[in-house]
Write a protein that holds these residues in place. Structure first.
Motif, short mmCIF file in Angstrom:
data_model
loop_
_atom_site.label_atom_id
_atom_site.label_comp_id
_atom_site.label_asym_id
_atom_site.label_seq_id
_atom_site.Cartn_x
_atom_site.Cartn_y
_atom_site.Cartn_z
N ASP A 143 0.85 -1.19 0.00
CA ASP A 143 0.00 0.00 0.00
C ASP A 143 0.89 1.25 0.00
O ASP A 143 1.58 1.53 0.98
CB ASP A 143 -0.89 -0.02 1.25
CG ASP A 143 -1.85 1.15 1.31
OD1 ASP A 143 -1.69 2.12 0.53
OD2 ASP A 143 -2.78 1.10 2.15
N VAL A 144 0.87 1.99 -1.10
CA VAL A 144 1.73 3.17 -1.23
C VAL A 144 1.40 4.22 -0.18
O VAL A 144 2.29 4.90 0.34
CB VAL A 144 1.62 3.76 -2.65
CG1 VAL A 144 2.44 5.04 -2.75
CG2 VAL A 144 2.09 2.76 -3.68
N ASP A 145 0.11 4.36 0.15
CA ASP A 145 -0.28 5.36 1.16
C ASP A 145 0.35 5.06 2.51
O ASP A 145 0.79 5.97 3.23
CB ASP A 145 -1.80 5.42 1.29
CG ASP A 145 -2.47 6.03 0.07
OD1 ASP A 145 -1.79 6.80 -0.64
OD2 ASP A 145 -3.64 5.73 -0.19
N ARG A 174 7.81 4.95 -8.79
CA ARG A 174 6.97 6.01 -8.24
C ARG A 174 6.91 5.92 -6.71
O ARG A 174 7.00 6.93 -6.01
CB ARG A 174 5.57 5.93 -8.84
CG ARG A 174 5.53 6.22 -10.33
CD ARG A 174 4.09 6.33 -10.83
NE ARG A 174 4.05 6.37 -12.27
CZ ARG A 174 3.74 5.35 -13.06
NH1 ARG A 174 3.45 4.17 -12.52
NH2 ARG A 174 3.73 5.48 -14.37
N ALA A 175 6.73 4.70 -6.21
CA ALA A 175 6.68 4.53 -4.76
C ALA A 175 8.00 4.88 -4.10
O ALA A 175 8.04 5.57 -3.06
CB ALA A 175 6.30 3.08 -4.42
N PHE A 176 9.10 4.43 -4.69
CA PHE A 176 10.42 4.69 -4.11
C PHE A 176 10.74 6.19 -4.13
O PHE A 176 11.32 6.73 -3.18
CB PHE A 176 11.49 3.93 -4.88
CG PHE A 176 11.43 2.42 -4.70
CD1 PHE A 176 10.66 1.86 -3.70
CD2 PHE A 176 12.14 1.59 -5.55
CE1 PHE A 176 10.60 0.47 -3.53
CE2 PHE A 176 12.10 0.21 -5.38
CZ PHE A 176 11.33 -0.34 -4.37
N GLN A 177 10.38 6.87 -5.20
CA GLN A 177 10.61 8.32 -5.26
C GLN A 177 9.80 9.05 -4.19
O GLN A 177 10.28 10.01 -3.58
CB GLN A 177 10.25 8.85 -6.65
CG GLN A 177 11.25 8.46 -7.73
CD GLN A 177 10.82 8.91 -9.11
OE1 GLN A 177 9.63 8.95 -9.44
NE2 GLN A 177 11.79 9.27 -9.95
N THR A 178 8.58 8.58 -3.94
CA THR A 178 7.74 9.19 -2.91
C THR A 178 8.36 9.00 -1.53
O THR A 178 8.42 9.93 -0.71
CB THR A 178 6.33 8.60 -2.94
OG1 THR A 178 5.72 8.89 -4.20
CG2 THR A 178 5.47 9.15 -1.82
N TYR A 187 16.47 9.17 -4.23
CA TYR A 187 16.20 7.98 -5.04
C TYR A 187 17.23 7.93 -6.15
O TYR A 187 17.48 8.93 -6.83
CB TYR A 187 14.80 8.09 -5.65
CG TYR A 187 14.54 7.12 -6.79
CD1 TYR A 187 14.04 5.84 -6.56
CD2 TYR A 187 14.79 7.51 -8.11
CE1 TYR A 187 13.80 4.96 -7.61
CE2 TYR A 187 14.55 6.63 -9.17
CZ TYR A 187 14.06 5.37 -8.92
OH TYR A 187 13.82 4.50 -9.95
N CYS A 188 17.83 6.76 -6.35
CA CYS A 188 18.78 6.57 -7.45
C CYS A 188 18.58 5.20 -8.08
O CYS A 188 18.68 4.18 -7.40
CB CYS A 188 20.22 6.67 -6.96
SG CYS A 188 20.79 8.35 -6.66
N PRO A 189 18.26 5.17 -9.38
CA PRO A 189 18.26 3.87 -10.06
C PRO A 189 19.70 3.44 -10.31
O PRO A 189 20.60 4.27 -10.37
CB PRO A 189 17.55 4.20 -11.39
CG PRO A 189 17.86 5.64 -11.63
CD PRO A 189 17.95 6.29 -10.27
N PHE A 190 19.91 2.14 -10.39
CA PHE A 190 21.24 1.69 -10.78
C PHE A 190 21.13 0.46 -11.66
O PHE A 190 20.18 -0.30 -11.58
CB PHE A 190 22.12 1.41 -9.54
CG PHE A 190 21.79 0.15 -8.79
CD1 PHE A 190 22.44 -1.03 -9.07
CD2 PHE A 190 20.84 0.17 -7.77
CE1 PHE A 190 22.14 -2.19 -8.36
CE2 PHE A 190 20.54 -0.97 -7.05
CZ PHE A 190 21.19 -2.16 -7.36
#
Length: 248
Positions: A143-145, A174-178, A187-190
């Protein structure tokens, strides 16, 4: 789990690289006289991460080994896998102990348990300050909320969450950035094939936890784009700086 010497040479830090890292961090401006920094390091150990698990553990272990040799950082390993298994190690300042614990974990199919990780971090920092939370994962099935609410609580407690996202699942992104934004973290993708990029990113967070924002900004000068991106995202209001238990 693969032994460290079985990794291809190009995927291992050389002793020269580790020595160079130690020299750079030793020269950073650091707070003195205060308590040791505390960094919580959480990992998704579900089946989807198995192809890159051994390599990631080795990189992470090497960088924390270099940082902990400075004498200013305690680390707690948290991981989840399988059916409702979420474990937290004792807080350790010994690099070999941390690496042994990390390499002893194998991946097991199951759903993500990020909420339990965030909840555990909240409880830990209310007992004694946690300077930063690192999370490495590739997906999100919750649950993102709820996650956003917990991230906001960590932000109020001054605990930034640094999320390193392996591969590019859009829902997870989106969830990780939030989570990163609400906690005042980054947040960093790798790319799982880019060992050097992950080394640099994890080194930067370890520097932050041990020496604060000024140390991170100092460290990021002349580093790669990913490290500069991490530094630019970090909330300006944050300051750096048991037996095995079930994370709640």
């Amino acid at each position: 789990m693969a032994e460290r010497d079985n990794l291809p040479a190009q995927q291992r830090s050389t002793q020269t690289e580790v020595d160079d890292f130690l020299s750079r961090v030793a020269a950073l401006p650091r707070a003195t006289g205060g308590p040791r920094g505390r960094l919580m390091f959480a990992m998704d150990a579900t089946a989807s991460r198995e192809p890159t698990w051994d390599r990631a553990c080795q990189i992470q272990g090497e960088m924390f080994q270099a940082t902990s040799a400075l004498g200013g950082l305690d680390i707690q390993l948290v991981y989840y896998r399988g059916f409702r298994e979420c474990q937290a190690s004792p807080w350790v300042g010994n690099a070999q102990d941390l690496l042994r614990r990390m390499t002893a974990v194998s991946c097991m199919a199951g759903q993500t348990q990020i909420a339990r990780v965030l909840g555990h971090c909240i409880k830990q920092t209310r007992d004694r300050k946690v300077n930063a939370l690192v999370f490495v994962g590739d997906c999100m099935e919750e649950d993102v909320d709820q996650l956003a609410h917990q991230a906001g609580q960590l932000g109020l407690l001054g605990v930034p969450v640094f999320i390193f996202h392996e591969r590019g699942d859009l829902i997870a992104k989106r969830a990780f950035q939030t989570i990163a934004r609400l906690s005042g973290g980054a947040y960093c993708p790798f790319d799982g094939s880019s060992a050097q990029q992950l080394r640099d990113l994890l080194s930067a967070v370890a520097v932050y936890a041990a020496g604060g924002r000024a140390a991170l900004e100092h460290y990021s000068r002349g580093r790669g784009d990913a490290v500069r991106l991490l530094t630019s995202q970090l909330g300006s209001g944050q300051g750096g700086r048991g037996g095995q238990t079930h994370a709640s």
